[in-house]
Design a protein around this motif. Structure first.
Motif, PDB file in Angstrom:
ATOM      1  N   THR A  83       0.842  -1.181   0.000  1.00 20.29           N
ATOM      2  CA  THR A  83       0.000   0.000   0.000  1.00 20.29           C
ATOM      3  C   THR A  83       0.882   1.237   0.000  1.00 20.29           C
ATOM      4  N   SER A  84       0.367   2.308  -0.580  1.00 23.90           N
ATOM      5  CA  SER A  84       1.052   3.601  -0.465  1.00 23.90           C
ATOM      6  C   SER A  84       0.169   4.581   0.292  1.00 23.90           C
ATOM      7  N   ASP A  85      -0.701   4.055   1.122  1.00 28.90           N
ATOM      8  CA  ASP A  85      -1.599   4.873   1.922  1.00 28.90           C
ATOM      9  C   ASP A  85      -0.879   5.278   3.197  1.00 28.90           C
ATOM     10  N   ILE A  86      -0.622   6.581   3.340  1.00 28.33           N
ATOM     11  CA  ILE A  86       0.205   6.989   4.471  1.00 28.33           C
ATOM     12  C   ILE A  86      -0.554   6.941   5.785  1.00 28.33           C
ATOM     13  N   ASP A  87      -1.875   6.767   5.747  1.00 30.85           N
ATOM     14  CA  ASP A  87      -2.593   6.603   7.007  1.00 30.85           C
ATOM     15  C   ASP A  87      -2.363   5.219   7.613  1.00 30.85           C
ATOM     16  N   LYS A  88      -1.894   4.283   6.794  1.00 31.05           N
ATOM     17  CA  LYS A  88      -1.692   2.928   7.309  1.00 31.05           C
ATOM     18  C   LYS A  88      -0.248   2.656   7.691  1.00 31.05           C
ATOM     19  N   LEU A  89       0.627   3.578   7.392  1.00 40.32           N
ATOM     20  CA  LEU A  89       2.040   3.381   7.723  1.00 40.32           C
ATOM     21  C   LEU A  89       2.302   4.022   9.071  1.00 40.32           C
ATOM     22  N   ARG A  90       1.873   3.329  10.139  1.00 34.91           N
ATOM     23  CA  ARG A  90       1.938   3.921  11.471  1.00 34.91           C
ATOM     24  C   ARG A  90       2.810   3.105  12.407  1.00 34.91           C
ATOM     25  N   ASP A  91       3.877   2.501  11.853  1.00 38.40           N
ATOM     26  CA  ASP A  91       4.704   1.654  12.698  1.00 38.40           C
ATOM     27  C   ASP A  91       5.506   2.454  13.719  1.00 38.40           C
ATOM     28  N   THR A  92       5.871   3.663  13.377  1.00 41.58           N
ATOM     29  CA  THR A  92       6.667   4.457  14.305  1.00 41.58           C
ATOM     30  C   THR A  92       5.815   5.442  15.090  1.00 41.58           C
ATOM     31  N   ALA A  93       4.490   5.262  15.032  1.00 41.05           N
ATOM     32  CA  ALA A  93       3.625   6.191  15.760  1.00 41.05           C
ATOM     33  C   ALA A  93       3.738   5.933  17.251  1.00 41.05           C
ATOM     34  N   GLU A  94       3.676   7.000  18.022  1.00 41.47           N
ATOM     35  CA  GLU A  94       3.735   6.860  19.469  1.00 41.47           C
ATOM     36  C   GLU A  94       2.331   6.606  19.991  1.00 41.47           C
ATOM     37  N   THR A  95       2.229   5.602  20.814  1.00 39.50           N
ATOM     38  CA  THR A  95       0.949   5.311  21.431  1.00 39.50           C
ATOM     39  C   THR A  95       0.936   5.860  22.844  1.00 39.50           C
ATOM     40  N   ASP A  96      -0.252   5.918  23.403  1.00 40.63           N
ATOM     41  CA  ASP A  96      -0.371   6.475  24.737  1.00 40.63           C
ATOM     42  C   ASP A  96       0.259   5.555  25.781  1.00 40.63           C
ATOM     43  N   ASP A  97      -0.067   4.270  25.682  1.00 39.03           N
ATOM     44  CA  ASP A  97       0.559   3.303  26.563  1.00 39.03           C
ATOM     45  C   ASP A  97       1.839   2.801  25.900  1.00 39.03           C
ATOM     46  N   ASP A  98       2.773   2.331  26.723  1.00 44.08           N
ATOM     47  CA  ASP A  98       4.063   1.911  26.188  1.00 44.08           C
ATOM     48  C   ASP A  98       4.047   0.455  25.761  1.00 44.08           C
ATOM     49  N   SER A  99       2.971   0.032  25.191  1.00 36.41           N
ATOM     50  CA  SER A  99       2.910  -1.341  24.706  1.00 36.41           C
ATOM     51  C   SER A  99       3.665  -1.447  23.386  1.00 36.41           C
TER      52      SER A  99
END
Lengths: 228, 125
Positions: free
Chosen positions: B94-110
């Protein structure tokens, strides 16, 4: 020395008086042409960022960039105009179309071309446009560009641009060639490394599937390059 | 010509590109919007160079030289950007940038959620 200073002050005096005599309500022919081409350019840009058909976006981008080339011609920057036509319309849009085809973009309408934060983006863009236009109009309301010919010819003729580029800007020009070489090598490395790791991943296993390890390595590589 | 005309057009084009960068999902459409913003900067540079070269007698034509440099850098940028997008598309499907969230920071540190295998197969716009 004093003659040059006198001509500078004379030119300054003519620009200021021209700014006082020219109003927005009596535009010249060049201004009318600039306004019309600018309207076409801006409309094409709006369609580029809002259309749902991806290939049409690239084709409307051609209209936008071509309109900008005409604006450069109206501003007497002819060399920039032809460079714009050559590089942007000739190569960048073709590269974008190749990218669209290679990522298998749908030909028809795609409903998810815009993301969910469209209204936030619209708010930010309209706020930025209002602020920028207000500041720019307030600052340059009375500034007048004299587009007529002077002794040195038009401001952007090929002779003038080439002389300044190869007299004053030689070192950045050469550095730019090094940058283009680096970009060339980088693009080759980016597309070649994934191919070799894919070949290494597919040969020991079943063809058509990939091992997760190589996939993860490729993803890490892509993330690194993207973060750079 | 009034300097306000090219300056206002440049500001409007820049805002259009800003909207496109923020609102588009396809990575290639985002690259197109970046090109729009770069072209707005180029128009500003050319207009101010023409103005200043008529006002001052000795000029380096820095605006036009910088415009040429910007065009060359934009060409390099689009080449590298498309290589990155194609590499991402080859790996993720995919080239959909909404789905490329591997480096996104989440609220919990899971641990960040691994992409599903089915997600790789689907090709979206």
């Amino acid at each position: 020395m004093t003659l040059a200073a006198a001509t500078v002050t004379a030119a300054h005096a003519t620009t200021t008086t021209a700014a006082e005599t020219h109003g927005f309500l009596s535009p010249t022919g060049v201004e009318i042409a600039f306004l019309l081409v600018g309207l076409v350019t801006f409309g094409a840009a709006i369609v580029t960022v809002t259309t749902k058909q991806l290939v049409h976006a690239a084709l409307w981008l051609v209209v936008t960039l071509g309109g900008l080339a005409v604006e450069y011609l109206l501003l007497t920057a002819e060399f920039i105009a032809w460079v714009q036509v050559l590089i942007y319309v000739g190569s960048v849009v073709v590269l974008l179309l190749f990218g669209l085809m290679l990522t298998r973009a749908p030909i028809g309408r795609s409903p998810d071309a815009d993301s969910g934060n469209r209204w936030a983006a619209l708010t930010v863009a309209v706020a930025a446009a209002a602020a920028l236009v207000w500041v720019v109009v307030d600052a340059f309301r009375t500034t007048w560009i004299d587009l007529g010919d002077t002794a040195g010819g038009a401001a952007g003729s090929t002779a003038v641009t080439g002389a300044s580029l190869f007299q004053s800007w030689v070192l950045p020009f050469e550095a730019l060639s090094v940058l283009l070489l680096a970009a060339l090598v980088g693009a080759i490395v980016l597309s070649r490394k994934t191919k070799t790791t894919a070949a290494a991943a597919t040969t020991p296993s079943v063809p058509g599937t990939r091992s997760d390890k190589a996939d993860q390595a490729d993803a890490d590589q892509a993330d690194k390059e993207g973060a750079r | 010509m009034h300097l306000a005309y090219p300056a206002v057009l440049s500001a409007l084009l820049f805002s259009t590109g800003l909207y496109g960068v923020l609102a588009r999902r396809n990575a290639i459409l985002v690259l197109m919007s970046v090109e729009l913003m770069l072209n707005a900067v180029n128009l500003n540079l050319v207009a101010f160079d023409v103005w200043l070269s008529k006002t001052a007698q000795d000029t380096l034509h820095s605006g036009q030289a910088l415009t040429l440099f910007t065009i060359a850098i934009a060409a390099a940028e689009i080449g590298i950007g498309l290589a990155i997008v194609l590499a991402v598309y080859r790996n993720r499907g995919t080239s959909d940038i909404d789905k490329l969230r591997d480096t996104a920071e989440t609220d919990d540190d899971s641990e960040p959620a691994q992409p599903e295998p089915a997600e790789k197969a689907e090709a979206t716009a």
